[in-house]
Write a protein that holds these residues in place. Structure first.
Motif, PDB file in Angstrom:
ATOM      1  N   LYS A 371      39.252  -0.763   9.681  1.00  0.00           N
ATOM      2  CA  LYS A 371      39.611   1.038  10.432  1.00  0.00           C
ATOM      3  C   LYS A 371      38.251   1.356  10.956  1.00  0.00           C
ATOM      4  O   LYS A 371      38.333   1.845  12.169  1.00  0.00           O
ATOM      5  CB  LYS A 371      40.335   1.752   9.304  1.00  0.00           C
ATOM      6  CG  LYS A 371      41.554   1.204   8.466  1.00  0.00           C
ATOM      7  CD  LYS A 371      42.159   2.113   7.872  1.00  0.00           C
ATOM      8  CE  LYS A 371      40.946   2.953   6.559  1.00  0.00           C
ATOM      9  NZ  LYS A 371      40.644   2.148   5.889  1.00  0.00           N
ATOM     10  N   SER A 372      37.284   1.715   9.983  1.00  0.00           N
ATOM     11  CA  SER A 372      36.198   2.275  10.634  1.00  0.00           C
ATOM     12  C   SER A 372      35.443   1.588  11.778  1.00  0.00           C
ATOM     13  O   SER A 372      34.758   2.251  12.645  1.00  0.00           O
ATOM     14  CB  SER A 372      35.230   2.478   9.274  1.00  0.00           C
ATOM     15  OG  SER A 372      35.716   3.387   8.196  1.00  0.00           O
ATOM     16  N   THR A 373      35.400   0.247  11.395  1.00  0.00           N
ATOM     17  CA  THR A 373      34.813  -0.414  12.573  1.00  0.00           C
ATOM     18  C   THR A 373      35.559  -0.395  14.042  1.00  0.00           C
ATOM     19  O   THR A 373      34.862  -0.203  15.081  1.00  0.00           O
ATOM     20  CB  THR A 373      34.723  -1.852  12.252  1.00  0.00           C
ATOM     21  OG1 THR A 373      34.111  -2.175  10.779  1.00  0.00           O
ATOM     22  CG2 THR A 373      33.799  -2.847  13.099  1.00  0.00           C
ATOM     23  N   THR A 374      36.620  -0.295  13.972  1.00  0.00           N
ATOM     24  CA  THR A 374      37.560   0.052  15.088  1.00  0.00           C
ATOM     25  C   THR A 374      37.218   1.504  15.702  1.00  0.00           C
ATOM     26  O   THR A 374      37.033   1.638  16.969  1.00  0.00           O
ATOM     27  CB  THR A 374      38.976  -0.097  14.702  1.00  0.00           C
ATOM     28  OG1 THR A 374      39.457  -1.359  14.336  1.00  0.00           O
ATOM     29  CG2 THR A 374      39.806   0.238  16.024  1.00  0.00           C
ATOM     30  N   VAL A 375      37.000   2.405  14.878  1.00  0.00           N
ATOM     31  CA  VAL A 375      36.884   3.814  15.343  1.00  0.00           C
ATOM     32  C   VAL A 375      35.587   3.703  15.874  1.00  0.00           C
ATOM     33  O   VAL A 375      35.255   4.383  16.829  1.00  0.00           O
ATOM     34  CB  VAL A 375      37.026   4.769  14.134  1.00  0.00           C
ATOM     35  CG1 VAL A 375      36.233   5.878  14.412  1.00  0.00           C
ATOM     36  CG2 VAL A 375      38.374   4.772  13.926  1.00  0.00           C
ATOM     37  N   ARG A 376      34.283   3.067  15.186  1.00  0.00           N
ATOM     38  CA  ARG A 376      32.977   2.781  15.786  1.00  0.00           C
ATOM     39  C   ARG A 376      32.911   2.406  17.195  1.00  0.00           C
ATOM     40  O   ARG A 376      32.316   3.122  17.993  1.00  0.00           O
ATOM     41  CB  ARG A 376      32.198   2.385  14.770  1.00  0.00           C
ATOM     42  CG  ARG A 376      31.800   3.069  13.551  1.00  0.00           C
ATOM     43  CD  ARG A 376      30.553   2.486  13.029  1.00  0.00           C
ATOM     44  NE  ARG A 376      30.502   1.336  12.255  1.00  0.00           N
ATOM     45  CZ  ARG A 376      31.125   1.252  11.087  1.00  0.00           C
ATOM     46  NH1 ARG A 376      31.702   2.020  10.353  1.00  0.00           N
ATOM     47  NH2 ARG A 376      31.437  -0.193  10.787  1.00  0.00           N
ATOM     48  N   ALA A 377      33.786   1.419  17.246  1.00  0.00           N
ATOM     49  CA  ALA A 377      33.895   0.634  18.740  1.00  0.00           C
ATOM     50  C   ALA A 377      34.333   1.510  19.741  1.00  0.00           C
ATOM     51  O   ALA A 377      33.891   1.533  20.807  1.00  0.00           O
ATOM     52  CB  ALA A 377      34.618  -0.545  18.669  1.00  0.00           C
ATOM     53  N   ILE A 378      35.415   2.545  19.309  1.00  0.00           N
ATOM     54  CA  ILE A 378      36.061   3.209  20.230  1.00  0.00           C
ATOM     55  C   ILE A 378      35.024   4.340  20.750  1.00  0.00           C
ATOM     56  O   ILE A 378      34.798   4.782  21.748  1.00  0.00           O
ATOM     57  CB  ILE A 378      37.052   3.809  19.840  1.00  0.00           C
ATOM     58  CG1 ILE A 378      38.327   2.833  19.623  1.00  0.00           C
ATOM     59  CG2 ILE A 378      37.605   5.146  20.591  1.00  0.00           C
ATOM     60  CD1 ILE A 378      39.531   3.230  18.811  1.00  0.00           C
ATOM     61  N   LEU A 379      34.361   4.868  19.482  1.00  0.00           N
ATOM     62  CA  LEU A 379      33.513   6.200  19.702  1.00  0.00           C
ATOM     63  C   LEU A 379      32.042   6.095  20.555  1.00  0.00           C
ATOM     64  O   LEU A 379      31.548   6.898  20.989  1.00  0.00           O
ATOM     65  CB  LEU A 379      32.965   6.852  18.339  1.00  0.00           C
ATOM     66  CG  LEU A 379      34.345   7.452  17.642  1.00  0.00           C
ATOM     67  CD1 LEU A 379      33.515   8.018  16.304  1.00  0.00           C
ATOM     68  CD2 LEU A 379      34.739   8.724  18.427  1.00  0.00           C
ATOM     69  N   GLU A 380      31.848   4.613  20.539  1.00  0.00           N
ATOM     70  CA  GLU A 380      30.647   4.196  21.175  1.00  0.00           C
ATOM     71  C   GLU A 380      30.846   4.465  22.780  1.00  0.00           C
ATOM     72  O   GLU A 380      29.836   4.541  23.210  1.00  0.00           O
ATOM     73  CB  GLU A 380      30.213   2.774  20.951  1.00  0.00           C
ATOM     74  CG  GLU A 380      29.570   2.535  19.389  1.00  0.00           C
ATOM     75  CD  GLU A 380      29.527   1.271  19.194  1.00  0.00           C
ATOM     76  OE1 GLU A 380      29.831   0.222  19.973  1.00  0.00           O
ATOM     77  OE2 GLU A 380      28.952   0.832  18.277  1.00  0.00           O
ATOM     78  N   LEU A 381      32.099   4.173  23.122  1.00  0.00           N
ATOM     79  CA  LEU A 381      32.284   4.386  24.671  1.00  0.00           C
ATOM     80  C   LEU A 381      31.491   3.385  25.503  1.00  0.00           C
ATOM     81  O   LEU A 381      31.141   4.046  26.542  1.00  0.00           O
ATOM     82  CB  LEU A 381      32.186   5.972  25.185  1.00  0.00           C
ATOM     83  CG  LEU A 381      32.985   6.946  24.643  1.00  0.00           C
ATOM     84  CD1 LEU A 381      32.537   8.530  25.148  1.00  0.00           C
ATOM     85  CD2 LEU A 381      34.551   6.722  24.700  1.00  0.00           C
ATOM     86  N   ALA A 382      31.389   2.360  24.951  1.00  0.00           N
ATOM     87  CA  ALA A 382      30.567   1.113  25.620  1.00  0.00           C
ATOM     88  C   ALA A 382      31.525   0.005  25.645  1.00  0.00           C
ATOM     89  O   ALA A 382      32.365  -0.206  24.909  1.00  0.00           O
ATOM     90  CB  ALA A 382      29.324   0.984  24.917  1.00  0.00           C
ATOM     91  N   ALA A 383      31.103  -0.903  26.411  1.00  0.00           N
ATOM     92  CA  ALA A 383      31.747  -2.025  26.664  1.00  0.00           C
ATOM     93  C   ALA A 383      31.815  -2.898  25.261  1.00  0.00           C
ATOM     94  O   ALA A 383      30.855  -3.337  24.617  1.00  0.00           O
ATOM     95  CB  ALA A 383      31.224  -3.218  27.562  1.00  0.00           C
ATOM     96  N   PRO A 384      33.217  -3.115  24.668  1.00  0.00           N
ATOM     97  CA  PRO A 384      33.210  -4.178  23.631  1.00  0.00           C
ATOM     98  C   PRO A 384      32.825  -5.409  23.803  1.00  0.00           C
ATOM     99  O   PRO A 384      32.614  -5.934  24.727  1.00  0.00           O
ATOM    100  CB  PRO A 384      34.838  -3.740  23.065  1.00  0.00           C
ATOM    101  CG  PRO A 384      35.459  -3.553  24.584  1.00  0.00           C
ATOM    102  CD  PRO A 384      34.532  -2.953  25.422  1.00  0.00           C
ATOM    103  N   GLN A 385      32.767  -6.045  22.451  1.00  0.00           N
ATOM    104  CA  GLN A 385      32.563  -7.621  22.681  1.00  0.00           C
ATOM    105  C   GLN A 385      33.613  -8.283  23.349  1.00  0.00           C
ATOM    106  O   GLN A 385      33.109  -9.282  24.002  1.00  0.00           O
ATOM    107  CB  GLN A 385      32.201  -8.309  21.281  1.00  0.00           C
ATOM    108  CG  GLN A 385      31.237  -7.555  20.534  1.00  0.00           C
ATOM    109  CD  GLN A 385      31.245  -8.281  18.997  1.00  0.00           C
ATOM    110  OE1 GLN A 385      32.200  -8.624  18.414  1.00  0.00           O
ATOM    111  NE2 GLN A 385      29.677  -8.148  18.471  1.00  0.00           N
ATOM    112  N   ALA A 386      34.735  -7.951  23.213  1.00  0.00           N
ATOM    113  CA  ALA A 386      35.834  -8.390  23.761  1.00  0.00           C
ATOM    114  C   ALA A 386      36.816  -7.355  23.782  1.00  0.00           C
ATOM    115  O   ALA A 386      37.127  -6.589  22.889  1.00  0.00           O
ATOM    116  CB  ALA A 386      36.364  -9.760  23.225  1.00  0.00           C
ATOM    117  N   GLY A 387      37.769  -7.556  24.722  1.00  0.00           N
ATOM    118  CA  GLY A 387      39.070  -6.521  24.817  1.00  0.00           C
ATOM    119  C   GLY A 387      38.493  -5.420  25.778  1.00  0.00           C
ATOM    120  O   GLY A 387      37.738  -5.485  26.447  1.00  0.00           O
TER     121      GLY A 387
END
Length: 651
Positions: A371-387
């Protein structure tokens, strides 16, 4: 004293010295507990629960003034020297603390800690102590106890460490076992396991159990009697079923009103007590609506709970957050000068979710689910590793620095711990003004906006000049919410926003968030393991396990008719604040630990813990083992990642 009382506290009075003067922490407490009985001591933070326990154990600072009487098996403990009490602690009275990580010495294997505890109070050989230590580790439910003997605390999960703490507490067959918030830091599934271990510990030792907690669901399922504390006094004491059904003290009513029992974890079709004629869930037959109308944690009195939205969020409403195929993997390296990569941690592995305008999506799951890793990936507002991650219709991978900064105004976050989120050196007004100043605003406009948001979160203007340390936990979380609202965002990420608060304060904060959502047309991504918060606030829910979404859909539908066995286990683990209902309902206890995201099981990642799997035939088990289970539509927007859900759907 009656021989039927293992521990009797009479007229206990405790005064503590502090920087602000003398604090009268405990005021004439009278309680007793019989051998084999479970006495729950409940109350809000600061009510005197833990201070009472520390006074019994003789662990208060030397400056504390303690009067009254504490008798253990008829023997007076108050007035004894620390050396004398050291022979009592760990031998006749066992203690299970809230934070097992802090309670266990990190430089010794857990087995050695048990050997030390045994040899400190008994004349036993090391070989006999070691054998007993392994026996204790097995008794509290650790798998491979002989192998766990040599494990260090940091090598164990939170639930495992708490099991070791219980083993330490019962090692010498104490007469009294004191458990101080033993499950408050744990996920609901682990909490259910630990409560089962406490039941076993009481049965094995015959000890009286004093359970200190603010979780009334835990009390309903485990306690025989309950003592309610408020401002250092016991304001109600009696049989647990009577106290829950007919509370007499205002504080008991307030605590029960802060609990939402609405079928939490019960089997489909369980009855839910409601206020007569209203359909509003009540606290265990008290007639008290669960929306708290008492206790304001020092702010402006809370408004009534926001009514449910008249119409659900429509599927054509604009999407404020869309996540597709999100991956977040981390390298697993071997320690050493070369730090060679030996694997991959698949923290988030193909997550997809949507939040629409005005909607609350709850993302739930155990610790380690991603959950928290998902949220951090969203809040970074940067290109994710994939997706892909789209916020307010914009793909974050395409944003330049200026566009990313502008978009951050519309996406804000409220963290779990306001103490860590708020700078203790700044007064409230400056804390709320920080995001405004960072956005380039100055002068009177900042002061006006600070006053506006403090009013929105129902904090009195006089609090603007106070520092966080002068505020209650609920007030500090209101300040954190005010900071998040300062720039008028459209999407709020709520990361466990009430898990650190007492039940009545939780209810107030959830009511506030519901009201703000309606008034300001906000959308929320609620990250939590607290299904009470989901019931009160969410429109839709997505359930995560080991980096994947395993079930998603309308919150009322998923909570009432969970399809995936993992969701059912989560709901089953949530205790009901109703003693009769809690003790008669069937329970599903998950066995074992969450698999490592560095080595997830093949096929269905839940299969190694799945309570449904033993009921399947060989062909179905093979599908669990070999097929990568993906979300499949059930009805409406309800989806689940389990090939067997149609055969085993809940009524």
């Amino acid at each position: 004293m009656s021989p039927r009382r293992a521990l009797e506290i009479t007229g206990l009075d405790v005064r503590l010295r502090s920087a602000d003067g003398v604090v009268h922490a405990v005021r004439g407490v009278d309680v007793a507990v019989a051998p084999g009985e479970v006495l729950a001591v409940v109350g809000r933070s600061g009510s005197g629960k833990s201070v009472t326990a520390l006074a019994v154990l003789g662990l208060l600072p030397s400056s504390a003034r303690v009067t009254g009487s504490v008798r253990l098996g008829g023997e007076e403990l108050l007035g004894r020297s620390d050396a004398e009490l050291s022979r009592v602690r760990g031998a006749r009275i066992g203690l299970v603390e809230q934070d097992a990580q802090a309670a266990l010495t990190p430089v010794y294997p857990v087995g050695e800690l048990l050997v030390e505890a045994l040899q400190a109070h008994r004349r036993v050989t090391r070989a006999a102590a070691r054998a007993r230590a392994v026996e204790l580790l097995g008794l509290v439910g650790l798998d491979r106890p002989a192998a766990r003997f040599g494990a260090y605390p940091h090598e164990l999960s939170g639930g495992m460490r708490q099991r070791v703490a219980i083993a330490l507490a019962i090692a010498n067959d104490p007469e009294v076992l004191i458990a101080d918030e033993p499950t408050s830091a744990l996920d609901v599934t682990v909490q259910a396991q630990i409560l089962d271990v406490l039941r076993t510990a009481r049965e094995e030792t015959g000890a009286a159990l004093v359970l200190i907690t603010h979780d009334l669901g835990v009390v309903a399922g485990l306690a025989d009697r309950v003592a309610v504390m408020d401002a250092g006094r016991v304001v109600e004491d009696g049989d647990v079923e009577r106290v829950f059904a007919r509370p007499r003290a205002a504080e008991t009513v307030a605590l029960l009103a802060g609990v939402c029992p609405a079928g939490a974890g019960g089997a489909a079709g369980d009855g839910v007590p409601t206020a007569a004629g209203t359909g509003v869930p009540t606290a265990a037959g008290t007639g008290v609506p669960t929306a708290s109308a008492t206790g304001t944690d020092g702010g402006v009195p809370a408004a009534p709970a926001t009514a449910p939205r008249e119409a659900a969020v429509q599927r054509e409403d604009p999407v404020v957050l869309r996540v597709r195929g999100l991956h977040r993997h981390f390298p697993l390296t071997r320690p050493g000068p070369l730090r060679r990569r030996v694997g991959t941690i698949r923290a988030v592995d193909g997550v997809g979710l949507e939040v629409r305008a005005g909607e609350v999506l709850a993302l739930v799951g155990e610790t380690g689910s991603g959950k928290s890793t998902t949220v951090r990936a969203i809040l970074e507002l940067a290109a994710p590793q994939a997706g892909t991650v789209e916020v307010l219709g914009r793909d974050v991978a395409s944003l330049d620095r200026a566009a990313r900064r502008a978009l951050r105004r519309d996406v804000q976050v409220v963290f779990q711990d306001p103490d860590a989120a708020l700078d203790p050196r700044l007064p409230v007004a400056d804390l709320v003004a920080e995001p405004l100043l960072a956005d380039g605003r100055r002068g009177e406009a900042v002061a006006r906006r600070v006053a506006e948001v403090l009013d929105l979160v129902r904090l009195e203007p006089a609090l603007a000049h106070r520092f966080p340390r002068h505020l209650s936990g609920g007030q500090r979380q209101r300040v954190a919410i005010a900071r998040a609202l300062a720039l008028q965002p459209r999407l709020l990420v709520l990361d466990e926003p009430v898990s650190a608060l007492d039940a009545p304060v939780q209810a107030d904060i959830l009511d506030l968030l519901a009201d703000l959502r309606a008034r300001l047309a906000l959308s929320y991504l609620l990250v939590t393991h607290d299904l009470t918060a989901v019931r009160r606030l969410a429109d839709r829910v997505a359930v995560m396990h080991l980096g994947r979404i395993v079930e998603a859909g309308d919150a009322a539908e998923v909570l009432a008719r969970p399809a995936h066995p993992y969701t059912r286990a989560l709901l089953s683990a949530v205790p009901l604040a109703d003693p009769a209902a809690e003790r008669r309902r069937p329970r599903t206890l998950l066995v074992g630990e969450v698999p490592s995201p560095a080595d997830p099981p093949s096929g269905c990642r839940f299969r190694t813990r799945c309570p449904l799997r033993p009921t399947l035939d060989d062909a179905a088990r093979a599908r669990c083992r070999e097929e990568d289970q993906r979300l499949t539509a059930l009805a409406g927007d309800h989806e689940a990642a389990c090939h067997a859900v149609r055969r085993h759907a809940v009524g």
